[in-house]
Structure formats: C-alpha cells, structure tokens
Design a protein around this motif. Structure first.
Motif, PDB file in Angstrom:
ATOM      1  N   PRO A   1     104.546  67.860  38.826  1.00  0.00           N
ATOM      2  CA  PRO A   1     104.963  67.616  40.216  1.00  0.00           C
ATOM      3  C   PRO A   1     106.082  66.580  40.246  1.00  0.00           C
ATOM      4  N   LEU A   2     106.933  66.639  41.246  1.00  0.00           N
ATOM      5  CA  LEU A   2     108.088  65.747  41.314  1.00  0.00           C
ATOM      6  C   LEU A   2     107.691  64.277  41.241  1.00  0.00           C
ATOM      7  N   ALA A   3     106.614  63.912  41.932  1.00  0.00           N
ATOM      8  CA  ALA A   3     106.179  62.506  41.919  1.00  0.00           C
ATOM      9  C   ALA A   3     105.828  62.060  40.505  1.00  0.00           C
ATOM     10  N   TYR A   4     105.236  62.946  39.728  1.00  0.00           N
ATOM     11  CA  TYR A   4     104.866  62.606  38.358  1.00  0.00           C
ATOM     12  C   TYR A   4     106.091  62.543  37.453  1.00  0.00           C
ATOM     13  N   GLN A   5     107.079  63.368  37.711  1.00  0.00           N
ATOM     14  CA  GLN A   5     108.299  63.307  36.913  1.00  0.00           C
ATOM     15  C   GLN A   5     108.919  61.911  37.008  1.00  0.00           C
ATOM     16  N   GLU A   6     108.948  61.371  38.233  1.00  0.00           N
ATOM     17  CA  GLU A   6     109.502  60.040  38.440  1.00  0.00           C
ATOM     18  C   GLU A   6     108.656  58.976  37.749  1.00  0.00           C
ATOM     19  N   LYS A   7     107.332  59.133  37.808  1.00  0.00           N
ATOM     20  CA  LYS A   7     106.451  58.176  37.143  1.00  0.00           C
ATOM     21  C   LYS A   7     106.686  58.159  35.635  1.00  0.00           C
ATOM     22  N   VAL A   8     106.834  59.330  35.055  1.00  0.00           N
ATOM     23  CA  VAL A   8     107.054  59.415  33.607  1.00  0.00           C
ATOM     24  C   VAL A   8     108.355  58.718  33.229  1.00  0.00           C
TER      25      VAL A   8
END
Length: 706
Positions: free
Chosen positions: A501-508
């Motif tokens: 998910p996009l939010a997780y991409q940013e977290k990574v």
C-alpha cells in the motif's frame, strides 16, 4: 470497594461534627481530624478536594458557633453533606483532578496512573457520582424545607447512592474488558488477515507450509518451533554457513572466527534462549562458557567481577561518594530485571504482556520498578541514582551491544543487558555457530529442510498473497514466508515496493539503518593476555582519515582465550570492533585503491591499539582481515550494512515494521522487528511469529490425529 472505603474515610469529620455533642465539641474534633488529614495529604502531595472543602466548611462553622453558640449550624447537616459532595465532584470535573481519581490513586499502583483507561474510568465514575450527589442534595433540600414528607424525602435523598455504588463495582472491570477487546481489534485493516494453512502438509516437490528466508537465529527459532508442530518447513540460506551473525568460520591454520556474536544472554531460568533449548531437548547439547568483562578508561583497567553484587561493592569502593546511589541503583536494576522476566514461561518464547487493566494493575503492584522506567532512557535511569561521569560510563559500557545511542538507549533495553552481569553472557564451546547448527539438526529431525548457498532473489506475491520464493537455483512454493532478512531489504528488494500500500511504501523509504562496524580480525602466534571481553574507552579519540571517522572506543576480545578449540595450541584469535556509520554504498562506490587504503589504515590503527593492550600479541601477528559495512551488507544482507538491521520508525500511530506484513502470508523476524538486536531478542521474535502461526498448525495436527 477499596476506593469507596477511601472516600468514606473523608466523611469521618462530618460524622464527628454531626453526632458528637455539644456542637462546638463535635466541630472541634472534626477540625482536628480534618487538620490531621490535610497534614498527611500535604506530606504525600496528595491533597484531596473533599478534604479541602470539608476543612473550609468546619473552619466557617466553628467561627460561627464561637460567635453565636445558639446557632445550630448543623441543622442542615444532611443538606450540607450532599451539597459539599455535589460541589466537590462537579468541581473536580473542571479543575483537572477527578474526584474518584484522587482516591483510586491510593489503591492503584503509580505505574498505571497515566494510562488513558485509568483516567477514562474515573471520569465516568466522577460524572455518575456528581449526578447522584446533586440529586441527593436536591431531595435533601426539598425534605429539609418540608416540601416532601420525611419518609419519602429520606428515601429519595439516599436512593441515588445505589447507582453510584453499582457503577463503582461494575464499570471498572467492564471498561477494562472493553479496552482489551479494542486493543486486540486495533490492528490495522491491512494486517487483519489469517494465513492460508492447508488441511495437510503439501506432498508435491518444492511445496511447503512455510519457507524461512535466512538462517539467522530468529528464523531458525521460528522454523524449529513450527516444524515441531508438524508443519513442512524449508529454510533457505544464501551463505555457505547457517546462523547469520551467529556463525563460526574457519581460516587457514585451523583458526576459527565468530561472524558477529560474542556473548549470548537469556540462558537464566526464565530466559527465552533457555526455554528454546529445553523445549526441543537441546539443554545439554551445548557446553556454555561464561564470559567475563573488562572496562578500560584510558590507562585504568577495571575487571568486572563475575558476580553482580560484587561489582556493586567494587564500584562503591571506587566511587565512595556515590555509595547510596550505587546501592539503590543495583537494587532497582535487579527488581526491574525480575519484573521484565516475570512474563516469560517455559510454554512460550515470547512474553505474555498484561492485556487488561486488571492484569496491568496486578503486574504493577508486583513489579512497580520495571514500569517506572519502561518509557525512559538509560540517561533518565542513571540520573535517578548517580552523577559521576566515570561511573556512568562504566554502567553504560554495553550500550554498543544494541546500537550507538549511548545513554539515550532505552532503559528497558539496558535493563535486559544487565542480565549479562546478573545471570551471565555465554558463548557456545566451538563457536556461536554451534547454536545455529544444533537448531538446524533439530529442524531436520522434525522433518524440516535447510539448504545453503540458496540466494533468494524475490518473494512471489500474487493478489496480495504470498505464493513462494525464487532463488537462483529453483522456485519454492508456500502460503507462508518468514523473512529473516532486514525489513527494508525484504520490502524493497525481495517483495518490491509496488506490492505494498502507498502508506507502507513511504514507511519503508523512511527506515534508516542501525549502526555498522569496522571489524579487524587477527590470528596470533601466541596466547592472548586475557579472556575478558574488553570495552576500551580511548583516552584520546582516533581519526580515520580515509573515511573521516572519529573513533572514541573499541571492543576487543579473543574468543580462543576462553575457548581453546577455536585456535591451534599456543595460538589465538583476536577481534577488534569499531562502530561506524552504516554506509555500505559509500564503500561500494570506492575504487579498489581507495578501499585498500581504508583497510590499510584500519589495520595500522588496530595494530597500534593492540600494542597498548598486549605488546607480545602485536609482535606475533600471523595474518589479519578487515570487514567494513560493505562486507556486512554482502554477508548479512542488511540495508547499508547495518549490523542490527533497519531501525524501527519512531512516533508512529502503530509500530513499523511489525512481525506481520500488509501482504497475506508474509512475516518478519530478526533484529529489525519486535524486540531489537541480540540473540535473546531475535529468539523472542522467532518465537512470537511461531506462536501466531502455531495455533493453525496445532489445530491441523489435532484434526489429523483425532
């Protein structure tokens, strides 16, 4: 009910005033009682609103009675009582100190006072009591002025106590249960999935229940635990040795070196490593050798006694002006450590943390010391006891075991590290790789497989569901994949950010590497001077010009000095570790000449340091090797060569990364999730994932054997 008794206690002055004749005597006794109560509460900084209002009321009543003894100021006693209570409870809703919370604090451990549930329960109770007291005051007034009959008025005045009493008994446990249920349901929606476990182990070649990527101790722990439940498990390791950082490699001449692990905790009676070994019949499979420690500060050398309390006494002798603080600090550390390990048991490797307010209260009553410091830094902890910089430095010498934060390391992490002195830090005879190999042997005994030289190139994901993994040699299929690889590498390299998910991409992308190391290893043609693990705070920082690196301290040890099986007779192995930034890409961008220059400088500096510690060893070097963050990135497959994987994000609404991924069937274990670095911590991480999956395999096994 204990809270109700505390509230009733504050009514004693009112009872004395109303029932002890003559009026002036009753008021005098009431004033004495309330004065004593005020004094006691002031001493403990726990002044109560009701006590203050009572005191004001009795002072006024006494003054009025002294001026006019015939005034029956207590005629309106029932009205006065309920008006005081109504005003007190209502006022407390606006002044920030809730009426019931003042009494609940007397019967509840301090550790839970700041818990939002504690405040929420007491706010609701205070509102209920405020309404009850207000209605009682209203009907008391109506009765007093004969608007209601005496019987009817008395009933209607006191009947409103019943809702308050019921609420006080029923509301707290009910809200606690609701809170526990909400906490369980708070898992983000994308993590709210269950693994797709088949009804029986797959029989086809290359098909498994679970594939573990990487054979670090966290991954091996999960693999062994699940294989013991009958799951078909495959472990894939890219290297030619199992164990990750907990492996032992051999060099020319028969010298054996540790890849990273130098000391293992968690082997005490309540330790998770001890539980892991006993659960699988391995408690006698390894001979454990206990490490000892040495702290050097400039020219001074302190051998840390092999007994926790003797270390305390040694510090008192060294810093007599800090005696009281040292004694209190060591007692506090022991109490905190006991509280921390009380949540472990032989039937599980992960801690069973208090889930409800009731459980938390019981835990806080038994172990208030641990909760007192659980959200603090090691600096906060030390500030509570000692000031001497040299003393604090010695107490902080193990911070390098978990990162480069120094005194800013979490207090809970440091309390766990104190286990190296309370219980002991150990190394397996034959090298750390012995632990990994015993786990691999047990895995195979359970029917699992473990393969070397199998570099996993990608984790197969289709429709947000794990399907298996691809290596250079084959494709393996499983509905569950456990990655023991650095979380950022797992998501970026093995899964692909586009699968998240996009939010997780940013977290990574925001995940930063932990510290890395420059590691100098040497074979020497003599025995080393000591078998202690030396923590050397350099008298003068060293500057490595080739990488513009400032070195303020080093760790140095000879594993063979404690374990003679690691080197030929009369010879020794040696390690010197220097913390550095995890910048593998910087080293990878160097030319061969530049990289060789870095290694040459590290070699020269380490040789000079060795001359200070053991001149004979410095003149007896047979060969040396140097590892950099580039080496770590290659062999441990971590982001930028960090030795403890990527650091977890701070300040998030929910922790990241977690054991569960937003991809169905994907789990993570190791130093980058859950419990931090170190063998003990990664054992817990593997045990935690195994416990989450274990219920599914245990149920399958039950059905098959029914």
């Amino acid at each position: 009910m204990r809270t109700l008794w505390s509230i009733f206690r504050d009514f004693i002055p009112l009872i004395a005033a109303f029932f002890i004749p003559p009026q002036i005597v009753g008021l005098g006794i009431a004033l004495l009682i309330v004065g004593w109560m005020l004094y006691s509460q002031a001493k403990t900084r726990s002044l109560k609103t009701l006590t203050i209002i009572n005191a004001a009321y009795f002072v006024i009543a006494t003054i009025v009675t002294l001026f006019d003894p015939n005034t029956d100021i207590l005629t309106y006693g029932q009205v006065t009582t309920y008006v005081i209570l109504a005003v007190t409870t209502t006022l407390s809703l606006f002044v920030g100190e809730l009426f019931t919370i003042q009494y609940a604090k007397e019967t509840t451990p301090k550790a839970v006072w700041t818990h939002p549930l504690f405040t929420s329960i007491n706010r609701r109770l205070t509102v209920i009591w405020s309404v009850s007291f207000t209605l009682s005051a209203l009907f008391a007034c109506l009765t007093q002025f004969a608007i209601l009959s005496s019987v009817t008025g008395t009933v209607l005045t006191h009947i409103w106590m019943i809702p308050g009493l019921i609420a006080n008994s029923v509301l707290p446990p009910r809200m606690q249960r609701q809170f526990a249920e909400r906490m369980k349901a708070m898992q983000p929606q994308e993590l709210n999935w269950s693994p797709a476990i088949s009804d029986a182990p797959p029989a086809e070649p290359y098909h498994y229940d679970v594939i573990v990527v990487g054979s670090g101790i966290g991954g091996l722990t999960a693999a062994v635990e699940l294989a013991a439940l009958g799951s078909k498990v495959l472990v894939l390791e890219q290297h030619y040795l199992f164990g990750g950082a907990c492996s032992t490699y051999t060099r020319k001449g028969g010298f054996k070196f540790e890849a990273g692990v130098e000391s293992i905790s968690g082997l005490g009676e309540q330790g998770p490593v001890n539980h892991l070994l006993k659960r699988h019949g391995l408690e006698n499979a390894i001979t454990w050798l206990k490490n000892t420690y040495e702290y050097r500060d400039g020219k001074q050398t302190k051998i840390i006694p092999n007994d926790y309390w003797k270390w305390r006494d040694q510090l008192i002798a060294e810093f007599p002006h800090e005696r009281d603080g040292i004694e209190a600090m060591f007692t506090e550390i022991k109490a905190c450590y006991d509280g921390m390990y009380s949540v472990f048991a032989p039937d599980r490797l992960c801690p069973r943390k208090p889930e409800s307010m009731e459980e938390m209260t019981r835990f806080a009553e038994m172990y208030p010391e641990f909760l007192r410091w659980s959200a603090s830094t090691w600096k906060d902890f030390l500030d509570g006891f000692v000031r001497e910089p040299a003393l604090r430095a010695q107490m902080s010498m193990l911070t390098g075991y978990v990162g480069d934060a120094g005194e800013e390391t979490p207090a809970g992490t440091m309390i766990a590290l104190m286990g190296y002195f309370l219980i002991g830090g150990f190394r397996p005879q034959g090298g750390g790789g012995e632990l990994a190999m015993k786990l691999v042997e047990k895995l195979r005994e359970y029917g699992g497989e473990a393969l070397l030289s199998q570099l996993v190139q990608s984790i197969i994901v289709s429709d947000n569901q794990v399907q298996g993994v691809v290596t250079k040699k084959a494709v393996y299929y499983a509905p569950v994949v456990i990655s023991n690889v650095d979380p950022r590498v797992t998501y970026e390299k093995l899964v692909g950010l586009d699968k998240l998910p996009l939010a997780y991409q940013e977290k990574v992308r925001r995940l930063e590497p932990s510290t890395s190391l420059l590691i100098w290893t040497a074979a020497i043609d003599c025995e080393f001077a000591t078998n202690h693990l030396i923590h050397y705070s350099l008298p003068k920082p060293i500057h490595l010009a080739s990488i513009d690196q400032r070195i303020e301290g080093i760790g140095i040890h000879s594993a063979s000095a404690l374990d003679s099986t690691l080197a030929p007779n009369g010879k020794a192995t040696l390690h010197i570790n220097m913390q550095t930034k995890a910048e593998a890409s910087r080293f990878q961008a160097m030319t061969d000449v530049e990289y060789a220059a870095v290694k040459a400088e590290v070699d020269r500096v380490c040789l000079e340091l060795l001359r200070e510690i053991d001149p004979q060893a410095a003149e007896s070097i047979l060969f040396t090797e140097i590892a950099t963050p580039r080496t770590v990135a290659h062999y441990m497959r971590t982001h930028e060569g960090s030795v403890y994987n990527s650091k977890r994000l701070e300040g998030e609404a929910s922790p990241f990364p977690t054991f569960k991924a937003p991809i169905e069937g994907l789990y993570l274990v190791g130093a980058g999730v859950g419990y931090g670095p170190g063998i003990e911590a990664v054992v817990i991480s593997g045990g935690d994932v195994a416990s989450q999956l274990g219920a599914f395999f245990a149920e399958r096994k039950r059905i098959q054997t029914a």
